[in-house]
Scaffold this active site. Structure first.
Site, PDB file in Angstrom:
ATOM      1  N   VAL A  19       0.827  -1.204   0.000  1.00 54.46           N
ATOM      2  CA  VAL A  19       0.000   0.000   0.000  1.00 54.46           C
ATOM      3  C   VAL A  19       0.865   1.260   0.000  1.00 54.46           C
ATOM      4  CG1 VAL A  19      -1.696   1.323   1.294  1.00 54.46           C
ATOM      5  CG2 VAL A  19      -1.934  -1.164   1.124  1.00 54.46           C
ATOM      6  N   GLY A 135       2.439   9.791   7.540  1.00 51.51           N
ATOM      7  CA  GLY A 135       1.220  10.267   6.886  1.00 51.51           C
ATOM      8  C   GLY A 135       0.325   9.138   6.460  1.00 51.51           C
ATOM      9  N   GLY A 136       0.783   7.891   6.678  1.00 50.55           N
ATOM     10  CA  GLY A 136      -0.032   6.751   6.289  1.00 50.55           C
ATOM     11  C   GLY A 136      -0.146   6.632   4.780  1.00 50.55           C
ATOM     12  N   LYS A 188      12.016   9.617  12.941  1.00 51.80           N
ATOM     13  CA  LYS A 188      10.709   9.000  12.677  1.00 51.80           C
ATOM     14  C   LYS A 188      10.257   8.158  13.862  1.00 51.80           C
ATOM     15  CE  LYS A 188       7.106   7.536  10.340  1.00 51.80           C
ATOM     16  NZ  LYS A 188       6.690   6.266  10.919  1.00 51.80           N
ATOM     17  N   HIS A 191       8.970  10.521  16.408  1.00 51.04           N
ATOM     18  CA  HIS A 191       7.657  10.972  15.909  1.00 51.04           C
ATOM     19  C   HIS A 191       6.579   9.973  16.319  1.00 51.04           C
ATOM     20  CE1 HIS A 191       4.400  10.565  12.971  1.00 51.04           C
ATOM     21  NE2 HIS A 191       4.491  11.865  12.743  1.00 51.04           N
ATOM     22  N   ASN A 192       6.833   8.695  16.099  1.00 49.49           N
ATOM     23  CA  ASN A 192       5.842   7.682  16.437  1.00 49.49           C
ATOM     24  C   ASN A 192       5.640   7.572  17.944  1.00 49.49           C
ATOM     25  OD1 ASN A 192       5.941   7.251  13.679  1.00 49.49           O
ATOM     26  ND2 ASN A 192       5.957   5.030  13.840  1.00 49.49           N
ATOM     27  N   GLU A 195       3.445  10.284  18.855  1.00 49.19           N
ATOM     28  CA  GLU A 195       2.117   9.880  18.373  1.00 49.19           C
ATOM     29  C   GLU A 195       1.431   8.964  19.384  1.00 49.19           C
ATOM     30  OE1 GLU A 195       0.751   6.844  14.916  1.00 49.19           O
ATOM     31  OE2 GLU A 195       2.093   8.465  14.270  1.00 49.19           O
ATOM     32  N   LYS A 267       3.067  -1.693  16.656  1.00 47.47           N
ATOM     33  CA  LYS A 267       4.024  -2.308  15.724  1.00 47.47           C
ATOM     34  C   LYS A 267       5.468  -2.222  16.196  1.00 47.47           C
ATOM     35  CE  LYS A 267       1.213  -1.893  11.549  1.00 47.47           C
ATOM     36  NZ  LYS A 267       1.150  -1.366  10.153  1.00 47.47           N
ATOM     37  N   HIS A 460      28.391   3.324  46.785  1.00 49.82           N
ATOM     38  CA  HIS A 460      28.343   4.010  45.492  1.00 49.82           C
ATOM     39  C   HIS A 460      28.682   5.494  45.585  1.00 49.82           C
ATOM     40  CE1 HIS A 460      26.909   0.542  43.326  1.00 49.82           C
ATOM     41  NE2 HIS A 460      25.936   0.367  44.198  1.00 49.82           N
TER      42      HIS A 460
END
Length: 486
Positions: A19, A135-136, A188, A191-192, A195, A267, A460
């Site tokens: 697509v 932008g899909g 990117k 960006h996601n 989102e 994803k 520490h």
């Protein structure tokens, strides 16, 4: 047409005709570029050439024919699934390419994979560019936001053709060189991640309106439409209003949203963002909360059992807040989320030598991409203008204009989170954003105790208030046993 022509007549090649790939190829063609097409499925390539017979596509049965059909220096765009398919494509192309040819990985590749591929290309005649696209499928066709990184000389070759297909905002084409190495895919990825945060915050606001304020779908849609006319104007707010107006074709009188199972997919790019932030030592709690919320949503059976076990049920009404308070809280949390995302970009640019221009990143997100929003103009301006001392902005939330807006909305933000907690409505994005803000604005917090604990059990060391930078260790056991204290 589909052929094996060897004449170098094409401006660009597209490898992968899913697509996104097919729509991006059509975008190139619509801007006057001749496009060579190849897909591992020859049938998919032939079907696309046949479907768009009026477009001057050159369908190629082999990668050899594809390479021969593109004029030099060649520009070949990969839009294949991330991972092994990208490496397999590079292996197949390696011996076919010549000096200054450019291979562009335009998929959602993990930035560390892009680092590896960039290193490989240094020993090759051809050049490699990792490039994010947002932008899909519609953006790929009509004009996406494009985030290329990698070889700077390759960018000079690509700039005209990428500008021709990108979305356009009032400030110009939504494409810019994001930096060296894997910068394009890192930008990117962030960006996601932003989102993810945006979507989570909007979803929480919708539940507060619908469940907390007991509003029907139509009024909620009207509220989101009203919000989209103001400072919250964005693509995600706009489509949320549409979603609340969409009826269910199978249940007349009901909205489709109510028939969608509340189990969100992902994803991987949100998780990658959270992991990168951990690796770089940057706090991005709003984005991490959004990732966690999706993971929690995946086990719906456990959530159903939990509700039964603790006797929780709707309605869960909130008290003392209204829709304007929710609007203010959503906007404030959005500033927090973007501040975290840009902080991660800044740290990555410094640590990984990207050379990313944060102002330009905000500019190219103004149109074409999923998180496009009105306030990105002000984000761009905030990073473009140095402070009074000439130093770059350290954190978006600390810029004068956003600082004032956060101060103005803070009382509403606190009321909304408190009311949601009292009613038992989960708002992890809004609440974690507020906790981030409160930690950011607390000069002396609780971590002195943590450092003391670390020194107690692990030697520490710690720094004293009057001598920062000097590390000391105390034998805590002997001090306690002796009864000594400061």
């Amino acid at each position: 047409m589909t052929d094996e022509r060897t004449e170098s007549s094409c401006d660009v090649a597209m490898i992968g005709l899913g697509v996104m790939g097919s729509n991006l190829a059509r975008n190139f063609a619509s801007r006057g570029h001749r496009v060579a097409l190849y897909d591992r499925s020859r049938e998919a390539m032939r079907e696309m050439v046949g479907r768009y017979a009026d477009v001057d596509f050159v369908g190629c049965e082999s990668l050899e024919a594809l390479v021969q059909s593109v004029r030099r220096p060649r520009r070949l765009v990969l839009l294949v699934p991330a991972g092994d398919p990208v490496d397999d494509s590079l292996d197949a192309l390696d011996s076919l390419l010549e000096s200054d040819d450019v291979v562009i990985d335009a998929g959602n590749s993990l930035y560390t994979d892009t680092d590896r591929r960039s290193a490989r290309a240094k020993d090759a005649a051809w050049r490699f560019v990792g490039m994010g696209i947002s932008g899909g499928s519609e953006g790929a066709l009509l004009g996406p936001s494009i985030m290329p990184g990698g070889d700077p000389e390759a960018w000079e070759n690509l700039q005209p053709i990428l500008e021709s297909i990108s979305a356009r905002a009032d400030s110009g084409p939504c494409v810019a060189y994001c930096g060296r190495g894997s910068a394009g895919h890192f930008v990117k990825m962030v960006h996601n991640g932003i989102e993810y945060g945006d979507m989570q915050l909007i979803a929480e606001a919708s539940v507060l309106l619908r469940t907390g304020l007991n509003l029907e779908a139509d009024p909620v849609a009207d509220i989101f439409s009203e919000w989209n006319d103001g400072d919250l104007e964005s693509f995600l707010i706009e489509i949320t209003a549409d979603i609340f107006r969409t009826g269910d074709p199978e249940r007349p009188g009901e909205i489709l949203l109510d028939q969608i199972l509340d189990r969100a997919g992902q994803k991987g790019t949100g998780r990658w963002t959270a992991q990168a932030a951990l690796d770089l030592g940057v706090a991005i709690p709003t984005i991490s909360a959004a990732v966690d919320a999706r993971s929690l949503s995946s086990n719906r059976e456990r959530r159903v059992a939990g509700e039964l076990a603790f006797g929780r049920s709707d309605p869960r009404r909130i008290e003392g807040v209204d829709a304007e308070d929710i609007r203010a809280a959503l906007y404030a949390a959005k500033i927090a989320s973007y501040s975290q995302g840009f902080d991660l970009l800044a740290r990555a640019s410094e640590e990984r030598d990207y050379g990313t221009n944060l102002s330009e990143v905000a500019r190219i997100w103004k149109a074409g991409c999923i998180i496009r929003a009105r306030f990105l103009d002000r984000v761009r301006e905030a990073f473009a203008d140095p402070g009074s001392d000439g130093t770059p902005l350290d954190l978006l939330a600390l810029s004068p204009s956003f600082r004032d807006e956060l101060s103005e909305r803070l009382p509403s933000w606190r009321r909304v989170v408190s009311a949601a907690f009292a009613a038992g409505i989960p708002v992890p994005g809004l609440a974690t954003s507020l906790a981030w803000f409160d930690t950011l604005t607390t000069a002396r917090g609780s971590t002195n105790l943590i450092q003391a604990q670390r020194d107690y059990f692990g030697s520490h060391t710690y720094e004293r208030v009057e001598s920062p930078g000097e590390f000391q260790h105390t034998d805590w056991v002997s001090q306690v046993d002796s009864g000594e204290s400061d």
